[in-house]
Design an enzyme around this catalytic site. Sequence first.
Site, PDB file in Angstrom:
ATOM      1  N   SER A   1      38.626  51.764  41.345  1.00  0.00           N
ATOM      2  CA  SER A   1      39.930  51.019  41.444  1.00  0.00           C
ATOM      3  C   SER A   1      39.512  50.546  39.478  1.00  0.00           C
ATOM      4  O   SER A   1      39.646  49.534  38.851  1.00  0.00           O
ATOM      5  CB  SER A   1      40.174  49.693  41.673  1.00  0.00           C
ATOM      6  OG  SER A   1      40.921  50.268  42.789  1.00  0.00           O
TER       7      SER A   1
ATOM      8  N   LYS B   1      41.042  50.788  36.425  1.00  0.00           N
ATOM      9  CA  LYS B   1      42.985  49.580  36.044  1.00  0.00           C
ATOM     10  C   LYS B   1      41.516  48.800  34.719  1.00  0.00           C
ATOM     11  O   LYS B   1      43.192  48.362  33.839  1.00  0.00           O
ATOM     12  CB  LYS B   1      42.759  48.272  36.828  1.00  0.00           C
ATOM     13  CG  LYS B   1      43.242  49.459  38.195  1.00  0.00           C
ATOM     14  CD  LYS B   1      43.692  48.625  39.500  1.00  0.00           C
ATOM     15  CE  LYS B   1      44.750  49.963  40.630  1.00  0.00           C
ATOM     16  NZ  LYS B   1      43.448  49.707  41.520  1.00  0.00           N
TER      17      LYS B   1
ATOM     18  N   SER C   1      44.881  44.172  42.466  1.00  0.00           N
ATOM     19  CA  SER C   1      44.688  45.950  42.252  1.00  0.00           C
ATOM     20  C   SER C   1      45.523  47.204  42.533  1.00  0.00           C
ATOM     21  O   SER C   1      45.340  48.189  42.567  1.00  0.00           O
ATOM     22  CB  SER C   1      43.157  46.090  42.831  1.00  0.00           C
ATOM     23  OG  SER C   1      42.333  47.325  42.728  1.00  0.00           O
TER      24      SER C   1
ATOM     25  N   LYS D   1      36.954  43.406  37.363  1.00  0.00           N
ATOM     26  CA  LYS D   1      38.003  44.223  38.138  1.00  0.00           C
ATOM     27  C   LYS D   1      36.185  44.172  38.913  1.00  0.00           C
ATOM     28  O   LYS D   1      35.682  45.855  38.923  1.00  0.00           O
ATOM     29  CB  LYS D   1      38.092  45.565  37.265  1.00  0.00           C
ATOM     30  CG  LYS D   1      39.073  46.459  37.973  1.00  0.00           C
ATOM     31  CD  LYS D   1      40.151  46.004  38.450  1.00  0.00           C
ATOM     32  CE  LYS D   1      41.121  46.089  39.532  1.00  0.00           C
ATOM     33  NZ  LYS D   1      40.546  46.230  40.483  1.00  0.00           N
TER      34      LYS D   1
END
Length: 414
Positions: free
Chosen positions: A88, A91, A148, A254
């Site tokens: 993730s 992102k 997320s 993140k």
Amino acid sequence: MKRHSFALGLGVSALCLLAASAAPEIALAARAPAVVQTREAGDVGSAQSAPVTSVDLAKQAKSAILMDFATGKVLYAKNAHERLPMASITKIMTLLLIFEAIDSGKLKWTDRVQASERAASMGGSQIFLEPGETMTVRDLVKGIAIASANDACVAMAEHLDGSEEAFVARMNQRAKELGLTDTHFANCNGLPAPNHYSSAHDIAVMSRALLMHPEVTAFTSVYSDYLRKDTDHPLWLVNTNKLVRFYDGVDGLKTGYTQEAKYCLSATAKRDGFRVIAVVMGEPRPTVRNAEIAAMLNYAFAHYKSVQVYPRGHVVGQVAVKRGTRDRVDAVTAEPVAFVTERSSHTAYTTEVQWMTLKAPVSRGQVVGRVLVKSAGQVVANVPLVAKDDVPKATFFQSLGKTVKKVITFGQAR
């Protein structure tokens, strides 16, 4: 009669001047001499390049990097260019394209985005979008940054480019523009897919690009929040990055996890104006991931400090423009002007501004010069200056009017 002859003579003279391209010569020269200023940095370390530590700060990570935000200087690295699945952390690039669309005016925070069946079908982390459900850009970004949300990423990608595939193509193009040679995207959310990878170095660079939009931390620093709060189906969001609650100064960025990628994190923290980015990939457990990120941040704040010269967007001066509707345009810093120093020593520095020769038209954001920071005989920062506004090309009559005005005022008019 004498007055008439004088006026006629003045008009003819002005036309001759214009025909001979004299108007630009009356204006100040576009290539001005470099402007040098000397300043004291105070009790803030050596201007020498910050050495990459030999201490292994991320023993269990497959790959790691510690980077100064303002300059991009690497303070620690371990297998930093190894290509690995990023989960993730993908992102970060998705958010970067969203924030750039907002800055360009293509997107507004209040725009409503409708979720397609495909967006709603995403598994993994999600905000449980229903097909046909609409949500504001602000709420979808909140879902991406805090929870997320894979479904929110696809909804935004389809809204911006018509399909996820087209959006991913732009992600890869943006990666090339940033000089990311270890990165390729196959989707916008990081779900497992062939040919989807990055490196700690590239993730730090894209994180730095995202942090150039400081409003992102208003989302990534939030530990918990709600979506659909005033409905029958409120959704409580809890940040997947626990360090925003437990480490002083962390306000993003993140996390990532898949069985293949293991535990990954790009984190950023700021203390006393000094912001750093720490990235780890392939950690065995979330507790180890958080502990090694904390150790990297501790190292940065214990050994280094950033000397802030100018913030991003600071007006450094004006540069002359030939044949434009305006003779000059403000020049602003394209990114923060700063340099990293060791905490234990002090130094002085100078700033030098170098202008380019410009001819209209000039576009907003066009490079118009550079600002160099020097210390101990070395260039410690070299940042582009860009035009703050557009300067269209002057028409014939606009040029004629400016020329006449300068003749009348003996070149003092602007």
